[in-house]
Design a protein around this motif. Sequence first.
Motif, PDB file in Angstrom:
ATOM      1  N   ILE A 234     -22.385   2.933  31.417  1.00  0.00           N
ATOM      2  CA  ILE A 234     -21.558   3.973  32.031  1.00  0.00           C
ATOM      3  C   ILE A 234     -20.076   3.664  31.811  1.00  0.00           C
ATOM      4  O   ILE A 234     -19.279   4.545  31.457  1.00  0.00           O
ATOM      5  N   CYS A 235     -19.699   2.401  32.012  1.00  0.00           N
ATOM      6  CA  CYS A 235     -18.295   2.015  31.850  1.00  0.00           C
ATOM      7  C   CYS A 235     -17.825   2.181  30.401  1.00  0.00           C
ATOM      8  O   CYS A 235     -16.714   2.653  30.151  1.00  0.00           O
ATOM      9  N   VAL A 236     -18.667   1.800  29.448  1.00  0.00           N
ATOM     10  CA  VAL A 236     -18.305   1.971  28.039  1.00  0.00           C
ATOM     11  C   VAL A 236     -18.211   3.451  27.686  1.00  0.00           C
ATOM     12  O   VAL A 236     -17.323   3.871  26.928  1.00  0.00           O
ATOM     13  N   LEU A 237     -19.112   4.253  28.242  1.00  0.00           N
ATOM     14  CA  LEU A 237     -19.055   5.697  28.015  1.00  0.00           C
ATOM     15  C   LEU A 237     -17.706   6.264  28.455  1.00  0.00           C
ATOM     16  O   LEU A 237     -17.066   7.026  27.714  1.00  0.00           O
ATOM     17  N   VAL A 238     -17.258   5.900  29.641  1.00  0.00           N
ATOM     18  CA  VAL A 238     -15.982   6.411  30.158  1.00  0.00           C
ATOM     19  C   VAL A 238     -14.820   5.888  29.312  1.00  0.00           C
ATOM     20  O   VAL A 238     -13.904   6.640  28.960  1.00  0.00           O
ATOM     21  N   ALA A 239     -14.866   4.597  28.943  1.00  0.00           N
ATOM     22  CA  ALA A 239     -13.807   4.027  28.113  1.00  0.00           C
ATOM     23  C   ALA A 239     -13.734   4.723  26.762  1.00  0.00           C
ATOM     24  O   ALA A 239     -12.641   5.041  26.269  1.00  0.00           O
ATOM     25  N   ARG A 240     -14.880   4.970  26.144  1.00  0.00           N
ATOM     26  CA  ARG A 240     -14.889   5.627  24.830  1.00  0.00           C
ATOM     27  C   ARG A 240     -14.422   7.077  24.944  1.00  0.00           C
ATOM     28  O   ARG A 240     -13.744   7.591  24.042  1.00  0.00           O
ATOM     29  N   ALA A 241     -14.769   7.739  26.041  1.00  0.00           N
ATOM     30  CA  ALA A 241     -14.304   9.111  26.241  1.00  0.00           C
ATOM     31  C   ALA A 241     -12.783   9.163  26.300  1.00  0.00           C
ATOM     32  O   ALA A 241     -12.142   9.995  25.659  1.00  0.00           O
ATOM     33  N   PHE A 242     -12.170   8.266  27.084  1.00  0.00           N
ATOM     34  CA  PHE A 242     -10.709   8.216  27.137  1.00  0.00           C
ATOM     35  C   PHE A 242     -10.134   7.900  25.761  1.00  0.00           C
ATOM     36  O   PHE A 242      -9.150   8.507  25.320  1.00  0.00           O
ATOM     37  N   ASN A 243     -10.743   6.940  25.068  1.00  0.00           N
ATOM     38  CA  ASN A 243     -10.234   6.523  23.765  1.00  0.00           C
ATOM     39  C   ASN A 243     -10.254   7.674  22.764  1.00  0.00           C
ATOM     40  O   ASN A 243      -9.258   7.932  22.065  1.00  0.00           O
ATOM     41  N   GLN A 244     -11.371   8.389  22.693  1.00  0.00           N
ATOM     42  CA  GLN A 244     -11.498   9.447  21.696  1.00  0.00           C
ATOM     43  C   GLN A 244     -10.715  10.699  22.070  1.00  0.00           C
ATOM     44  O   GLN A 244     -10.039  11.291  21.219  1.00  0.00           O
ATOM     45  N   LEU A 245     -10.790  11.108  23.318  1.00  0.00           N
ATOM     46  CA  LEU A 245     -10.141  12.358  23.694  1.00  0.00           C
ATOM     47  C   LEU A 245      -8.619  12.231  23.773  1.00  0.00           C
ATOM     48  O   LEU A 245      -7.897  13.200  23.486  1.00  0.00           O
TER      49      LEU A 245
END
Length: 355
Positions: A131-142
């Motif tokens: 879950i934490c990696v998902l949120v981090a990657r979302a911020f990174n990509q968007l």
Amino acid sequence: MTQFFNKITDLFIPGRLCLFGEHSDWAAEYRQVNPRIAPGYAVVVGTNQGIYARVKVDDQLIFKTVNNSQVFKLAMTEAKLLSMAQTGNFYSYIAGVAYQAKVHYQVGGLKIDNYLMDLPLKKGLSSSAAICVLVARAFNQLYKLGLAIAEEMELAYQGERTTASQCGRLDQACAYGNQPILMTFEGNSQTVKPLMVGRDLYLVIVDLAGSKDTRKILSQLHQCYPVAQSPWQAQVQNYLGNINQNLVQQAVKAIEAGDAVEIGNLMSQAQGEFDRYLIPACPSELNAPRLHQLLDHPPLQPYIYGGKGVGSQGDGTAQIITPNSDTQAKAIEIIEQDFPSMKCYPLNIANTNSD
């Protein structure tokens, strides 16, 4: 700007399976106060199961999940994010990563639609880290932060540690997907080396349908650091240090050669050494009768090369390795027939050789 806000990105983050080296990440952090403690080593791979989500930019932090009809919404202020992160509930992980992203990168909000999750929860497969990696990657990509995978892992780690979690650094290795990696831990730092895979490997992850107290296991093991106060505490440090290093080095060679037989032998050896050196630290949780009943089950032996516990160990989850897809299917059939409460998840690790 409207186009930026309306863009929807699809993400998938798998769970994390520690093939070898559980507990060595946090143990190596004690090198900061006792340099005689050995570095930590682990071989980690992503599971075939994971968390699927569609994400887009928003003014708030919004999280919708298939596991809860309630939609979580929170203003993207540092105070509110930090307050939520410290509550200790499921949404604390999301808020913790958002807090770190806000502090370090001055980002806005996210809308996350977690429309599918086939990753077992609380089974030693790092669902919270996913879950934490998902949120981090979302911020990174968007928000086009330009973070490398290792930097996404660090953002996710700092976010999870903002909560009440005492996770180690190997949990966020799910950021690398199904690529096996060798992780080395030195004090508060880590290095990551992707591994080649010589042949297709066929494993089974088994939910033992038992119970374990992970916090108790970790609490008892942490008491063995930073300086051992008894012979059995010294044995814990020896296993998580030098013995583990030797096992992981052999496992890396076996994985790169695609030698499933040797991987199975090393799994069984690792479990035997773990039992010998670590059970005395927390016998009520680490004796793990269901785990050993499965690993020793006579009808299963012709179809597997070996196996061991997963994560913090105990009666949570097991991993076994099989010769091929047919024996993998047969092993799953036997387990689900002879242990009806247990649930199996196939894990296939693909050959990375170009030829």
